[in-house]
Design a protein around this motif. Structure first.
Motif, PDB file in Angstrom:
ATOM      1  N   SER A  38      -7.259  -3.908  -4.719  1.00 54.81           N
ATOM      2  CA  SER A  38      -7.090  -5.348  -4.913  1.00 54.81           C
ATOM      3  C   SER A  38      -8.279  -5.898  -5.687  1.00 54.81           C
ATOM      4  O   SER A  38      -9.430  -5.788  -5.244  1.00 54.81           O
ATOM      5  N   GLU A  83       0.842  -1.199   0.000  1.00 59.92           N
ATOM      6  CA  GLU A  83       0.000   0.000   0.000  1.00 59.92           C
ATOM      7  C   GLU A  83       0.873   1.243   0.000  1.00 59.92           C
ATOM      8  O   GLU A  83       1.863   1.323   0.736  1.00 59.92           O
ATOM      9  N   LEU A  89      -3.853   1.460  -3.169  1.00 56.91           N
ATOM     10  CA  LEU A  89      -4.697   1.306  -1.988  1.00 56.91           C
ATOM     11  C   LEU A  89      -5.078  -0.159  -1.835  1.00 56.91           C
ATOM     12  O   LEU A  89      -5.194  -0.886  -2.834  1.00 56.91           O
ATOM     13  N   VAL A  90      -5.331  -0.574  -0.599  1.00 57.25           N
ATOM     14  CA  VAL A  90      -5.786  -1.951  -0.375  1.00 57.25           C
ATOM     15  C   VAL A  90      -7.058  -2.225  -1.169  1.00 57.25           C
ATOM     16  O   VAL A  90      -7.244  -3.323  -1.708  1.00 57.25           O
ATOM     17  N   ALA A 103      -1.399  -4.183   3.004  1.00 60.87           N
ATOM     18  CA  ALA A 103      -1.288  -3.066   3.947  1.00 60.87           C
ATOM     19  C   ALA A 103       0.032  -3.094   4.703  1.00 60.87           C
ATOM     20  O   ALA A 103       0.615  -4.165   4.915  1.00 60.87           O
ATOM     21  N   VAL A 124      -2.945  -5.689  -3.071  1.00 61.85           N
ATOM     22  CA  VAL A 124      -2.276  -4.587  -2.395  1.00 61.85           C
ATOM     23  C   VAL A 124      -2.265  -4.911  -0.910  1.00 61.85           C
ATOM     24  O   VAL A 124      -3.316  -5.118  -0.299  1.00 61.85           O
TER      25      VAL A 124
END
Lengths: 115, 114
Positions: free
Chosen positions: B86, B15, B82-83, B114, B112
């Motif tokens: 995904s 991320e 950003l997560v 974190a 992605v």
């Protein structure tokens, strides 16, 4: 935001049975499509439809497949006698333009499982 | 015949780091190029397209893609992942003329972390 809707989300059928997959395209769109995606493989074109007739179809779209726009809102894909290899995610799409630069809008898909 | 190649089945990125999802194409003629994203249990969502003009195309959710004619590529990029990015990403090509169908790549799964 308008969207393409497909029903059912998941259908299980026995080999040899007929199935009908249903789609409601975006209301002002005139061009309709079916694609499929076998698990882990590419999204493949099946057929395009405009003005109540097929515009183009792939070699996958054989005599077992048919499409219909039975009324002003629905667009259906029928598989007459399902085979195991028909198991896939089937996506309906629609677009408002004819030119290649027009993006198609897709439904969430129907997962067909043939057993 | 048209074809699209997405050489990576899976891309993992942390991320906040930049991400790239690769796509190359083969067509006889001028292509229209598209990126679609598929979130779990959702349909294919349009992200962006290249038609003509500026080779750098900006799309939804902060994504962009660069058309490179000499390399026949159309890689998808985002400066900071950003997560929630995904998902499964599909590149597609369509010919200039007629109601020709989209031809898709096999998809690249972006994760992605974190």
């Amino acid at each position: 935001e308008p969207e393409v809707t497909q029903t059912p989300s998941h259908q299980v059928t026995q080999m040899g049975q007929e199935v009908i997959l249903r789609c409601v395209p975006i209301s002002n769109h005139l061009y309709f499509y079916w694609y499929r995606q076998i698990l882990g493989q590419k999204v493949e074109f099946l057929v395009s439809f405009y003005n109540n007739e097929i515009s183009e179809k792939s070699e996958i779209f054989d005599d077992q497949f048919s499409v219909e726009r039975p009324d002003g809102s629905n667009f259906t894909l029928k598989i007459r006698s399902t085979k195991l290899e028909d198991s896939a995610m089937y996506f309906c799409a629609s677009s408002d333009g004819f030119a290649g630069n027009t993006e198609a809008f897709f439904g969430q898909g129907t997962r067909l499982t043939v057993v | 015949a048209q074809s699209v190649a997405q050489p990576e089945d899976q891309v993992n990125v942390a991320e906040g780091n930049p991400l790239t999802v690769k796509c190359t194409y083969s067509v006889s003629g001028n292509p229209y190029l598209f990126w679609y994203v598929q979130y779990p249990n959702r349909g294919l969502q349009f992200l962006l397209k290249y038609i003509t003009g500026d080779n750098l195309v900006k799309g939804s959710y902060g994504f962009e893609a660069e058309f490179n004619k000499s390399q026949t590529s159309f890689h998808l990029k985002k400066p900071s992942a950003l997560v929630s990015d995904s998902a499964l990403y599909f590149c597609a090509v369509r010919l200039l003329s007629g109601n020709t169908p989209l031809v898709f790549g096999k998809g690249t799964r972006l994760s992605v972390i974190a």
